[in-house]
Design a protein around this motif. Structure first.
Motif, PDB file in Angstrom:
ATOM      1  N   VAL A  20       3.333  -2.403   9.813  1.00  0.00           N
ATOM      2  CA  VAL A  20       2.922  -2.678   8.733  1.00  0.00           C
ATOM      3  C   VAL A  20       1.805  -1.545   8.193  1.00  0.00           C
ATOM      4  O   VAL A  20       1.560  -0.786   7.374  1.00  0.00           O
ATOM      5  N   LEU A  21       0.682  -1.544   9.251  1.00  0.00           N
ATOM      6  CA  LEU A  21      -0.677  -0.477   9.146  1.00  0.00           C
ATOM      7  C   LEU A  21       0.228   0.859   9.138  1.00  0.00           C
ATOM      8  O   LEU A  21      -0.312   1.719   8.258  1.00  0.00           O
ATOM      9  N   HIS A  22       1.216   1.459   9.951  1.00  0.00           N
ATOM     10  CA  HIS A  22       1.751   2.567   9.968  1.00  0.00           C
ATOM     11  C   HIS A  22       2.252   2.741   8.419  1.00  0.00           C
ATOM     12  O   HIS A  22       1.973   3.806   8.063  1.00  0.00           O
ATOM     13  N   ALA A  23       2.905   1.995   7.847  1.00  0.00           N
ATOM     14  CA  ALA A  23       3.527   2.113   6.614  1.00  0.00           C
ATOM     15  C   ALA A  23       2.493   2.240   5.617  1.00  0.00           C
ATOM     16  O   ALA A  23       2.183   3.253   4.506  1.00  0.00           O
ATOM     17  N   LEU A  24       1.408   1.395   5.688  1.00  0.00           N
ATOM     18  CA  LEU A  24       0.377   1.339   4.470  1.00  0.00           C
ATOM     19  C   LEU A  24      -0.617   2.748   4.611  1.00  0.00           C
ATOM     20  O   LEU A  24      -0.886   3.140   3.710  1.00  0.00           O
ATOM     21  N   LEU A  25      -0.827   2.972   5.752  1.00  0.00           N
ATOM     22  CA  LEU A  25      -1.557   4.310   5.753  1.00  0.00           C
ATOM     23  C   LEU A  25      -0.692   5.600   5.465  1.00  0.00           C
ATOM     24  O   LEU A  25      -1.184   6.545   4.723  1.00  0.00           O
ATOM     25  N   HIS A  26       0.648   5.732   5.565  1.00  0.00           N
ATOM     26  CA  HIS A  26       1.590   6.735   4.934  1.00  0.00           C
ATOM     27  C   HIS A  26       1.500   6.569   3.628  1.00  0.00           C
ATOM     28  O   HIS A  26       1.317   7.502   2.701  1.00  0.00           O
ATOM     29  N   MET A  27       1.481   5.446   2.960  1.00  0.00           N
ATOM     30  CA  MET A  27       1.413   5.083   1.448  1.00  0.00           C
ATOM     31  C   MET A  27       0.084   5.498   1.176  1.00  0.00           C
ATOM     32  O   MET A  27       0.065   6.217  -0.247  1.00  0.00           O
ATOM     33  N   ALA A  28      -1.217   5.199   1.809  1.00  0.00           N
ATOM     34  CA  ALA A  28      -2.215   5.559   1.176  1.00  0.00           C
ATOM     35  C   ALA A  28      -2.614   7.003   1.178  1.00  0.00           C
ATOM     36  O   ALA A  28      -3.190   7.455   0.113  1.00  0.00           O
ATOM     37  N   ASP A  29      -1.756   7.763   2.016  1.00  0.00           N
ATOM     38  CA  ASP A  29      -1.874   9.203   1.898  1.00  0.00           C
ATOM     39  C   ASP A  29      -0.910   9.851   1.126  1.00  0.00           C
ATOM     40  O   ASP A  29      -0.864  11.299   1.047  1.00  0.00           O
ATOM     41  N   HIS A  30      -0.268   9.266   0.399  1.00  0.00           N
ATOM     42  CA  HIS A  30       1.074   9.662  -0.477  1.00  0.00           C
ATOM     43  C   HIS A  30       0.696   9.407  -1.953  1.00  0.00           C
ATOM     44  O   HIS A  30       0.232   8.513  -2.309  1.00  0.00           O
ATOM     45  N   ASP A  31       0.941  10.426  -2.752  1.00  0.00           N
ATOM     46  CA  ASP A  31       0.680  10.283  -4.116  1.00  0.00           C
ATOM     47  C   ASP A  31       2.006   9.831  -4.773  1.00  0.00           C
ATOM     48  O   ASP A  31       2.999  10.135  -4.345  1.00  0.00           O
ATOM     49  N   GLY A  32       1.878   8.722  -5.229  1.00  0.00           N
ATOM     50  CA  GLY A  32       3.078   8.065  -5.959  1.00  0.00           C
ATOM     51  C   GLY A  32       3.641   6.948  -5.156  1.00  0.00           C
ATOM     52  O   GLY A  32       3.397   6.779  -3.849  1.00  0.00           O
ATOM     53  N   PRO A  33       4.655   6.333  -5.554  1.00  0.00           N
ATOM     54  CA  PRO A  33       5.556   5.454  -4.791  1.00  0.00           C
ATOM     55  C   PRO A  33       6.304   5.878  -3.489  1.00  0.00           C
ATOM     56  O   PRO A  33       6.702   7.103  -3.785  1.00  0.00           O
ATOM     57  N   MET A  34       6.498   5.117  -2.553  1.00  0.00           N
ATOM     58  CA  MET A  34       7.266   5.462  -1.421  1.00  0.00           C
ATOM     59  C   MET A  34       8.563   4.526  -1.346  1.00  0.00           C
ATOM     60  O   MET A  34       8.267   3.442  -1.477  1.00  0.00           O
ATOM     61  N   THR A  35       9.713   5.178  -1.346  1.00  0.00           N
ATOM     62  CA  THR A  35      10.899   4.474  -1.298  1.00  0.00           C
ATOM     63  C   THR A  35      10.950   3.443   0.192  1.00  0.00           C
ATOM     64  O   THR A  35      10.245   3.981   1.059  1.00  0.00           O
ATOM     65  N   SER A  36      12.003   2.506   0.197  1.00  0.00           N
ATOM     66  CA  SER A  36      11.883   1.991   1.827  1.00  0.00           C
ATOM     67  C   SER A  36      12.712   2.843   2.425  1.00  0.00           C
ATOM     68  O   SER A  36      12.409   2.696   3.702  1.00  0.00           O
ATOM     69  N   GLU A  37      13.506   3.637   1.846  1.00  0.00           N
ATOM     70  CA  GLU A  37      14.142   4.673   2.762  1.00  0.00           C
ATOM     71  C   GLU A  37      13.379   5.710   3.622  1.00  0.00           C
ATOM     72  O   GLU A  37      13.277   5.944   4.739  1.00  0.00           O
ATOM     73  N   VAL A  38      12.181   6.081   2.789  1.00  0.00           N
ATOM     74  CA  VAL A  38      11.269   7.221   3.305  1.00  0.00           C
ATOM     75  C   VAL A  38      10.476   6.216   4.164  1.00  0.00           C
ATOM     76  O   VAL A  38      10.242   6.980   5.375  1.00  0.00           O
ATOM     77  N   LEU A  39      10.020   4.991   3.960  1.00  0.00           N
ATOM     78  CA  LEU A  39       9.101   4.389   4.831  1.00  0.00           C
ATOM     79  C   LEU A  39       9.883   4.161   6.152  1.00  0.00           C
ATOM     80  O   LEU A  39       9.218   4.066   7.145  1.00  0.00           O
TER      81      LEU A  39
END
Length: 151
Positions: free
Chosen positions: A10-29
């Motif tokens: 979860v921490l890994h995913a959330l940090l990717h999300m925080a560093d990304h502009d816009g939403p991230m799909t389940s597939e990309v995560l």
């Protein structure tokens, strides 16, 4: 011994999300985490129930963080995941008849409770913002070592 790695994921995913502009799909995560999109959706669903992420439907949809990174602690994330067991260690028998095993359980239970309380207290002091700042520092140093500059 099987470890519950959901908090780390979860921490890994959330940090990717925080560093990304816009939403991230389940597939990309799922690609970021090396797992299946179904696992991502199930886990993100728990975070959505806790009010930490939102999901957008449609072609440009995906998951996005809805909480302030400086307000979200590791403790909150641990709780959102259903408070999985902190330790893989445990008693051989939870309700022993043997007095020796009762003594062993009492000693172990006390030590486990103290260690878990200490760890959860530490989790309370670590926020997503702390981790995001550490990632940004590490990324900047990595880029510097590679000879990249911010142009």
């Amino acid at each position: 011994m099987k470890h519950d790695s959901r908090l780390s994921s979860v921490l890994h995913a959330l940090l990717h999300m925080a560093d990304h502009d816009g939403p991230m799909t389940s597939e990309v995560l799922a690609q970021c985490l090396g797992t299946n999109p179904v696992v991502v959706r199930r886990t993100m669903g728990l975070l959505r129930e806790a009010g930490l992420v939102t999901s957008d439907r449609g072609h440009a949809g995906g998951w996005r963080i809805s909480a302030d990174l400086s307000a979200v602690t590791l403790r909150q994330l641990h709780e959102a995941l259903g408070e999985p067991a902190i330790f893989a260690l445990g008693n051989r028998n939870e309700r022993p008849q043997c007095l020796v095993e009762q003594s062993v359980n009492a000693a172990l239970d006390g030590a486990f409770a103290e260690a878990e309380a200490l760890l959860l207290e530490r989790f309370e002091g670590i926020t997503l913002a702390t981790l995001a700042d550490d990632f940004a520092r590490r990324h900047k140093a990595w880029r510097f070592r590679k000879g990249e500059t911010d142009a």
